[in-house]
Design an enzyme around this catalytic site. Structure first.
Site, short mmCIF file in Angstrom:
data_model
loop_
_atom_site.label_atom_id
_atom_site.label_comp_id
_atom_site.label_asym_id
_atom_site.label_seq_id
_atom_site.Cartn_x
_atom_site.Cartn_y
_atom_site.Cartn_z
N TYR A 104 -15.61 -2.76 7.30
CA TYR A 104 -14.26 -2.24 7.56
C TYR A 104 -13.87 -2.53 9.01
O TYR A 104 -12.79 -3.06 9.29
CB TYR A 104 -14.26 -0.73 7.30
CG TYR A 104 -12.95 -0.03 7.57
CD1 TYR A 104 -11.84 -0.25 6.77
CD2 TYR A 104 -12.85 0.91 8.61
CE1 TYR A 104 -10.64 0.43 7.01
CE2 TYR A 104 -11.66 1.58 8.84
CZ TYR A 104 -10.56 1.34 8.04
OH TYR A 104 -9.38 2.01 8.27
N GLY A 132 -0.51 4.73 -1.08
CA GLY A 132 -1.66 5.30 -0.38
C GLY A 132 -1.30 6.48 0.50
O GLY A 132 -0.17 6.98 0.48
N GLY A 174 0.83 -1.22 0.00
CA GLY A 174 0.00 0.00 0.00
C GLY A 174 0.85 1.25 0.00
O GLY A 174 0.45 2.29 0.53
N ARG A 201 -0.55 0.06 -8.12
CA ARG A 201 -0.42 0.91 -9.32
C ARG A 201 0.89 0.64 -10.03
O ARG A 201 1.93 0.52 -9.41
CB ARG A 201 -0.45 2.39 -8.90
CG ARG A 201 -1.82 2.79 -8.53
CD ARG A 201 -2.09 4.27 -8.44
NE ARG A 201 -1.00 5.19 -8.55
CZ ARG A 201 -0.83 6.23 -7.73
NH1 ARG A 201 -1.66 6.41 -6.74
NH2 ARG A 201 0.13 7.09 -7.92
N ASP A 231 -0.20 -7.50 -5.72
CA ASP A 231 -1.57 -7.65 -5.26
C ASP A 231 -1.47 -8.47 -3.98
O ASP A 231 -1.02 -9.62 -4.01
CB ASP A 231 -2.39 -8.39 -6.33
CG ASP A 231 -3.85 -8.56 -5.89
OD1 ASP A 231 -4.13 -8.51 -4.67
OD2 ASP A 231 -4.69 -8.76 -6.78
N LYS A 233 -10.91 -4.87 10.59
CA LYS A 233 -9.85 -4.30 11.45
C LYS A 233 -9.80 -5.06 12.78
O LYS A 233 -8.72 -5.37 13.28
CB LYS A 233 -10.07 -2.80 11.67
CG LYS A 233 -9.76 -1.95 10.44
CD LYS A 233 -8.28 -2.04 10.06
CE LYS A 233 -7.91 -1.23 8.85
NZ LYS A 233 -6.55 -1.45 8.38
#
Ligand code: AKB
Length: 326
Positions: free
Chosen positions: A142, A11, A8, A36, A53, A146
């Site tokens: 979410y 991000g 990530g 990306r 990924d 978590k």
């Protein structure tokens, strides 16, 4: 920490943490990984970058093996608002991704950082001065990922002796990279809108109080925790950390002190409002303060001053593309 992998990395947290880690541990020793293919130039030019990924266990393990990774900062995650729109994807990335990272960490003996969130709490939790250990019954996908993530990290530590550390982060405010699809995103969007439009339409009610933190404090918290002597960490994982709390109308009033005439109005999104209403107004972070010396540097006044100043400079810069031939 000698060889570091960051998932990530493109991000909101990753794009800033990667640069700080590269400065601290050497550019070649910090491998940024994102989904990306073409990340921002500063990430690409300051050290190794690869596309991963996190649901793909094989490529994750291959990267860990190839670069001799000993520490993984696992930041790849779907945020709360997008997770409610795509719950299946959120489960696959947030839980599936974490499980694969933990398995790679177990096999290759890596330490891991895992960011939990105020989203790991929910209705039934005391929402004011939320204790370190308390009722956790989140009702968003979410929050469920978590909370389950916190428990899975505890399990891998106790069962397999993997050194896993983590924080329950509040809403993060930063100017470099926009957050992607969270409930606290309004606290970033409002600064862009203030500087470009002079007005902002907020998707949360005026009096919605939430815990927040300016990014430099969040980066410091991650670094201090990961460098702390493990023997002093009793909880080790899922530490409550916070820096400030405010409502949209209080933040708007603070911005108004620098941008007179700035106006806020409200068009409440019932989904994000329901999520926000189930989250702490402010957490008790005394456990983090006692165990590893957590202390924030920025409050509402300091954060607002710096966000406006830095964002103004950033928005004034011509984008690289502006000079590209059309
Ligand atoms: C979100 O709003 O989803 C995140 C968070 C508080 O975890 N910023």
């Amino acid at each position: 920490m000698k060889r570091i992998l960051i998932t990530g990395a493109t991000g909101q947290i990753g794009s800033e943490l990667t640069i700080v880690l590269r400065r601290t541990y050497g550019e070649a020793n910090v491998i940024a990984a994102g989904h990306r293919r073409q990340p921002d130039a500063d990430l690409l030019e300051s050290g190794p970058y690869c596309t991963i990924d996190v649901r793909d266990a094989e490529s994750l393990q291959q990267t860990v093996r190839e670069y001799g990774i000993d520490t993984i900062f696992h930041l790849a995650s779907v945020l709360s608002a997008v997770a409610e729109q795509k719950p299946q994807l959120a489960w696959e990335i947030n839980m599936g991704g974490l499980h694969k990272v933990l398995e790679a960490a177990r096999q290759f003996r890596c330490a891991v950082f895992f960011p939990s969130s105020i989203g790991a709490f929910g209705p039934g939790t005391p929402l004011e001065n939320t204790p370190q250990v308390t009722v956790q019954r989140p009702n968003t996908i979410y929050g469920i990922t978590k909370l389950a993530g916190e428990l899975l990290c505890d399990y891998y530590h106790h069962r397999f002796d993997v050194d896993i550390r983590g924080l329950r982060l509040p809403g993060l405010i930063s100017y470099k990279t926009l957050p992607g699809g969270g409930t606290t995103d309004y606290a970033v969007e409002i600064f862009y809108a203030a500087l470009t439009e002079g007005r902002y339409r907020c998707f949360l009610k005026a009096d919605t109080r939430l815990d927040m933190m300016y990014m430099p404090d969040a980066i410091r918290a991650v670094m201090i925790l990961m460098e702390a002597d493990g023997k002093k960490l009793i909880h080790r994982n899922a530490y409550n950390v916070t820096a400030m709390n405010f409502t949209p109308e209080e933040l708007a009033a603070q911005i108004c002190r620098s941008i007179s005439g700035f106006a806020i109005d409200y068009d409440v999104d019932p989904i994000r409002q329901a999520i926000a209403d189930s989250w702490p107004r402010y957490m008790d972070d005394s456990t983090a303060r006692a165990e590893w010396g957590w202390k924030p540097h920025y409050d509402l006044v300091g954060m607002t001053r710096e966000m406006l100043a830095r964002l103004a400079v950033m928005l004034a810069k011509p984008k690289e593309d502006d000079h590209a031939p059309r």
